[in-house]
Scaffold this active site. Structure first.
Site, short mmCIF file in Angstrom:
data_model
loop_
_atom_site.label_atom_id
_atom_site.label_comp_id
_atom_site.label_asym_id
_atom_site.label_seq_id
_atom_site.Cartn_x
_atom_site.Cartn_y
_atom_site.Cartn_z
N ASP A 1 -15.72 35.98 8.35
CA ASP A 1 -14.70 35.00 7.97
C ASP A 1 -15.23 34.01 6.92
OD1 ASP A 1 -13.33 36.20 9.98
OD2 ASP A 1 -12.85 34.34 11.07
N HIS B 1 -19.69 34.94 9.95
CA HIS B 1 -19.21 34.25 8.75
C HIS B 1 -20.13 34.59 7.58
CE1 HIS B 1 -17.51 32.04 12.14
NE2 HIS B 1 -16.54 31.66 11.34
#
Ligand code: ZN
Length: 423
Positions: free
Chosen positions: A234, A375
Site C-alpha cells: 500500500d 507498504h
C-alpha cells in the site's frame, strides 16, 4: 670497794647477745623481705624476694595484671592500669569471637553469647550461600554444605534442564553439556516437523530459525499442495517500489500494489512497469483520507480520481479498492463499484520499520489464502520483501495477485463486499 661482778656480768651478757644477733643474721632465719606476685586470673601470692624471678618465669607478675582478648582469638596479659588503653584499640576484657551474617556483615561478640547469636541467624564462620532449584537461597555453615547438597541444595545457582516429555531437572552449571548430550535442553524444547516426515527436537528460541529454513511447528502447518498467498503493498508507488519489483521478477512472483493517486503522478513509470510485469494495480484513493469521515461526494471524488489517474497510466481502471486504514462504511461500499480488499496478516511494517520483525511476522502467520499487508513506502519494507518473497516460495507458496488468489480459491467477488483472505 663495791663488788665489780655485776658489771662484768652485764658486759659478758651484751657480748653474747651481739654474737647471737650475728649468728641469726648469717643463718637467714625469719628475716628476708616478701614480695606480692599476681596471676592474670586474679590470684596473688607472697614470695621471697629472691624467688621473684622464678615465679615470673612461670607466669606470675609483680604488679596486678589482666588477660585481654582479641576477636581473632589472640590473648595478651597487660598491666591492669593499661586496661582502658587496650580497650580503645580493639581488645576486650573477656573472650570474644567474630560472628558472620549471610549478607556479609561481621560482629564481635562475647564468646559466652555465641549460641544466642546463632539462634538469630549469625554464624561462627563465614556462611556459604546455597541455592535451590526454585530460586530460594539459604546461608549455611561450611560444615553443613555436604548435608544440604544431598537434599537438593547447590553451592551455585543451578541450571534448570528440560526434557521433551516435560520433565525438568536442576543440575550444576558444569554438568550442562553432559545432560545436553543425552537429550536434555537448557530451555523448554520444541519438536519441529519436515514435510518428508523427519522431526527434530530444538530449543524454543531456535524455532524461528528452523521455520525460516522449511521446518514446521506442526504437520498441520505444512503447505497444502497448491498453497498460495497474496502479497499486497500500500501507499506507493515510491522510490522503493522498483526494488520490490526487481525481486518479484527474479522469483517470477506476483503481487498487488494499492497505489495512491497523487503518488502515481510522481512515479508513473513505476506503475507502468509493475502492470506490464503482471502485477495487479489496486485503488488506494487519491489522497489517502479516512473514507468513513467523508461525504458521499468526497468519497466518490477520492475513488474516481485515483481510478482515472491509474487508467491514464496503464490504460485500465482498477477493479479492487483498499480503503485507507481499512476504514469503510455503507457509503463507501455502495459507491466503490469494486470489492473491498482488506488483509489477514498486518505486518505493521509502517510502524516498526524493522525488516526482521516484518519477515518474522509474515513467516509466522502465513497460511494458504493469506492476504499480507505491507507498504512499499519504506526502505525496511523493501528489504523485508526481498527476504519474504524467496522464503515463501521455498515453503511452497505460490505468490499471486489478489484477483488470482480469489479466482483460484473459487470466490466470485462481489462489489462493495469486504474480503480479508481467500481460503
Ligand atoms: Zn494506506
Amino acid at each position: 670497794m663495791k663488788n665489780k661482778r655485776p658489771f662484768l656480768c652485764t658486759v659478758l651478757y651484751m657480748t653474747m647477745l651481739l654474737a647471737l644477733c650475728f649468728a641469726m643474721r648469717a643463718g637467714g632465719i625469719n628475716y628476708t623481705p616478701q614480695t606480692t606476685m599476681y596471676a592474670p586470673d586474679g590470684r596473688t601470692l607472697l614470695v621471697q624476694a629472691s624467688q621473684v624471678e622464678i615465679y615470673q618465669n612461670v607466669g606470675w607478675y609483680t604488679e596486678p595484671v589482666r588477660m585481654m582478648y582479641a576477636a581473632d582469638g589472640r590473648t595478651l596479659v597487660i598491666p591492669e592500669t593499661e586496661t582502658e588503653l587496650y580497650i580503645n584499640v580493639g581488645w576486650y576484657t573477656e573472650p570474644v569471637r567474630t560472628m558472620y551474617a549471610a549478607d556479609g556483615r561481621t560482629l564481635v561478640i562475647k564468646t559466652a553469647e555465641t549460641v544466642a547469636y546463632e539462634n538469630v541467624g549469625w554464624f561462627t564462620e563465614p556462611p556459604i550461600i546455597m541455592y535451590a532449584a526454585d530460586g530460594r537461597t539459604l546461608a549455611v555453615n561450611p560444615s553443613d554444605v555436604a548435608a544440604h547438597e544431598t537434599v537438593g541444595w547447590f553451592t551455585e545457582p543451578p541450571v534448570i534442564m528440560y526434557a521433551m516429555d516435560g520433565r525438568t531437572l536442576a543440575i550444576k552449571a558444569n554438568e550442562v553439556t553432559a545432560y545436553e548430550n543425552v537429550g536434555w535442553f537448557t530451555e523448554p524444547p520444541l519438536r519441529v516437523y519436515a514435510t518428508d516426515g523427519r522431526t527434530l527436537d530444538i530449543k524454543g528460541s531456535e524455532l524461528q530459525a528452523y521455520l525460516n529454513v522449511g521446518w514446521y511447528r506442526s504437520p498441520k502447518d505444512f503447505p497444502v499442495s497448491g498453497a498460495m498467498v497474496a502479497l499486497t503493498f500500500d501507499d506507493g508507488p515510491s522510490r522503493y517500489t522498483n526494488r520490490i519489483l526487481d525481486c518479484l521478477a527474479k522469483y517470477n512472483a506476483k503481487a498487488t500494489f494499492f497505489v495512491v493517486g497523487n503518488s502515481v503522478s510522481s512515479y508513473p513509470d513505476v506503475v507502468k512497469r509493475a502492470y506490464n510485469m503482471g502485477m495487479e494495480i489496486g485503488n488506494h484513493t487519491m489522497t489517502h483520507p479516512n473514507l468513513k469521515t467523508l461525504s458521499a461526494d468526497s468519497v466518490s471524488r477520492e475513488l474516481n480520481g485515483a481510478a482515472n489517474k491509474i487508467a491514464s497510466v496503464i490504460g485500465v481502471k482498477p477493479t479492487l479498492l483498499r480503503p485507507p486504514y481499512g476504514n469503510y462504511n455503507s457509503t463507501v461500499s455502495s459507491i466503490s463499484g469494486t470489492p473491498l480488499i482488506l488483509w489477514s496478516i498486518d505486518t505493521l511494517d509502517w510502524k516498526t520499520r524493522n525488516a526482521d520483525k516484518t519477515v518474522n511476522c509474515v513467516m509466522n502467520e502465513v497460511k494458504d489464502g493469506s492476504i499480507i499487508l505491507m507498504h512499499d513506502l519504506y526502505e525496511a519494507s523493501a528489504a523485508a520483501a526481498e527476504r519474504i518473497i524467496p522464503q515463501l516460495i521455498k515453503r511452497g507458496y505460490k505468490l499471486v495477485t489478489v484477483s488470482q488468489l480469489a479466482q483460484a480459491k473459487g470466490y466470485n467477488l462481489v462489489n462493495g463486499k469486504a474480503y480479508h483472505s481467500f481460503r
